[in-house]
Design an enzyme around this catalytic site. Structure first.
Site: not given
Ligand code: SAH
Length: 455
Positions: A288, A317, A386, A413
């Site tokens: 973030q 995610y 997320d 987001c």
């Molecule tokens: N929860 C974390 C990251 C959120 S951002 C935090 O708060 O920091 C979203 C994340 O999802 C990113 O790290 C991205 O690499 C990942 N992502 C994107 N597409 C995805 C998918 N289809 N399945 C799993 N993860 C994914």
């Protein structure tokens, strides 16, 4: 023949509201007109920049009657570059706008019961300026000097930056110092027109808790000339830089990152601290951008999730595991998944570093792994998602509706994809409330936590 509007034409316009991108919206002869830099209730002279079948785009040529919420932008380049769309709007009004973006998105997609959702006032930031912990700027050679900055809207003309209203000062200082070193050492800088040169983008990420800085050179070729001298100067002049990597991104792709990252010097991670836990952050991993607001966002997610000590929690995610690991002591087990392998390595390492033994992260997409886990007999009690701006994949939503965990929280987001996903999710879940949190002051971007109850 109907009067046709021309680019460059000017006319007075009353602004009704802001659209989801933070542009003023009015009607010129009943045609929707989006005006950058104009605010609700203002009367402006709009200057047309583009004519489309169903709408016009315009800039604010002159303000005839200003909104009481208008403020002098703190960013001197406001109007010339993106990234600070709301810098001319008083902060409390920015917060009202973000709640309204959620409302506008719901009104567009109309998920079940949308008129009655409890849209809570947006939680604002204590520090609405200079919050971004990462500078990620293209670099170009301009009049013989290496400059980093942002592109002018709809162009690839680089506008050099030395400060920026939303950037933490250290990220800018390091970026500028690196530009100076690249210039002194005559490292070839990428030239878009000829697709020649090497260094394309500088990425500088700062840990607010430890002051450590991570630098990544995104390059057009594997070769980085004079890199030994470069690393030596970084070590001497920028002692806060503890992690230097190179990311290879050849070709003319519009993506900033390529697939391969190599450590050039120092350690592979910097350490950030969130809610009392340490998180190792690798160059390509998502973190973030606003650390202060991240803690508030996670606390809201935690509150909405209302975990029980016996719960099996899924952190989907997951990034580097920041959410799941923050909650691990309040659940029986945590299982997470994330698409970027190095982020997953970091997530498992972070569990270990914080003495957390009941959390495990796997590499893969949520839409592939979650149904697989369910097929293997896994039964989650609680789930937190997320996703990136694209929202949830239909395959993931179907698996989620089937498993139907009692506790479920969605961190979004992007209110548009959230509202779209709610259309399907509300078949099984009722929306208790939507709590928006301002993670990106001065911009039109909006983050929201949705609390659900299973029907
Ligand atoms: N929860 C974390 C990251 C959120 S951002 C935090 O708060 O920091 C979203 C994340 O999802 C990113 O790290 C991205 O690499 C990942 N992502 C994107 N597409 C995805 C998918 N289809 N399945 C799993 N993860 C994914």
């Amino acid at each position: 023949m109907e009067n046709t509007v021309q680019v460059g034409q000017r006319f007075p316009l009353t602004i009704k509201r802001l659209d989801i991108n933070g542009r003023g919206l009015g009607y010129y002869k009943r045609k929707i007109t989006f005006v950058t830099g104009a605010l609700p209730q203002e009367v402006v002279v709009a200057e047309v920049t583009a004519v489309h079948d169903r709408y016009l785009e315009a800039t604010t040529h002159r303000i005839k009657q200003a909104s009481p919420d208008r403020v002098t932008p703190s960013e001197p380049l406001f109007g010339q570059i993106g990234g600070v769309e709301l810098n001319h709007l008083a902060y409390p009004a920015q917060l009202n706008f973000k709640r309204d973006v959620v409302a506008q998105s719901l009104a567009k997609f109309k998920p079940t019961g949308w008129q009655h959702y409890d849209l809570r006032p947006t939680i604002g930031a204590a520090h609405p300026l200079h919050y971004r912990n990462k500078a990620q700027f293209p670099v170009r050679l301009i009049d013989g000097h290496v400059r980093a900055g942002l592109y002018a809207p709809n162009s690839h003309k680089l506008i050099p930056l030395t400060t920026f209203a939303t950037q933490r000062p250290l990220t800018m200082q390091v970026t500028i110092a690196l530009c100076g070193m690249l210039e002194d050492l005559q490292v070839p800088i990428y030239d878009e027109a000829h697709h020649s040169g090497i260094v394309k983008t500088l990425v500088v990420r700062e840990s607010v808790a430890t002051g450590e800085v991570q630098v990544t050179f995104v390059t057009n070729s594997a070769k980085l000339p004079h890199h030994l001298q470069l690393l030596e100067r970084i070590a001497q002049e920028l002692p806060m830089v503890v992690s230097v990597s190179q990311n290879l991104n050849p070709g003319t792709t519009s993506l900033i990152w390529g697939a391969k990252t190599t450590l050039l010097a120092g350690q592979p991670y910097i350490t950030e601290r969130l809610l009392g836990r340490d998180f190792a952050v690798s160059p390509q991993a998502f973190l973030q951008l606003n650390p202060e607001q991240t803690e508030i966002l996670y606390q809201e997610a935690l509150k909405a999730l209302a975990l029980t000590p016996q719960a099996t929690l899924v952190d989907a995610y997951a990034g580097i595991g920041t959410i799941g690991l923050s909650l691990a002591d309040q659940a029986k087990t945590v299982r997470g998944m994330e698409i970027i392998p190095e982020a997953v390595t970091a997530a498992n390492y972070n569990a270990q570093q914080n003495g957390i033994t009941n959390a495990h992260y796997a590499v893969g997409t949520a839409e592939a792994l979650f149904p697989q886990w369910l097929a293997q007999g896994f039964k989650p009690d609680a789930l937190i998602v997320d996703p990136p701006r694209a929202g949830l994949e239909p395959a993931f939503i179907q698996a989620l509706l089937k498993a139907a965990p009692k506790q479920f929280v969605y961190i979004s987001c992007n209110p548009s994809t959230l509202a779209r996903d709610l259309v399907v999710l509300t078949k099984r879940y009722q929306v208790d409330y939507i709590q928006s949190v301002d993670m990106f002051p001065q911009t039109a971007r909006c983050e929201a936590v949705v609390k659900f109850t299973r029907r």
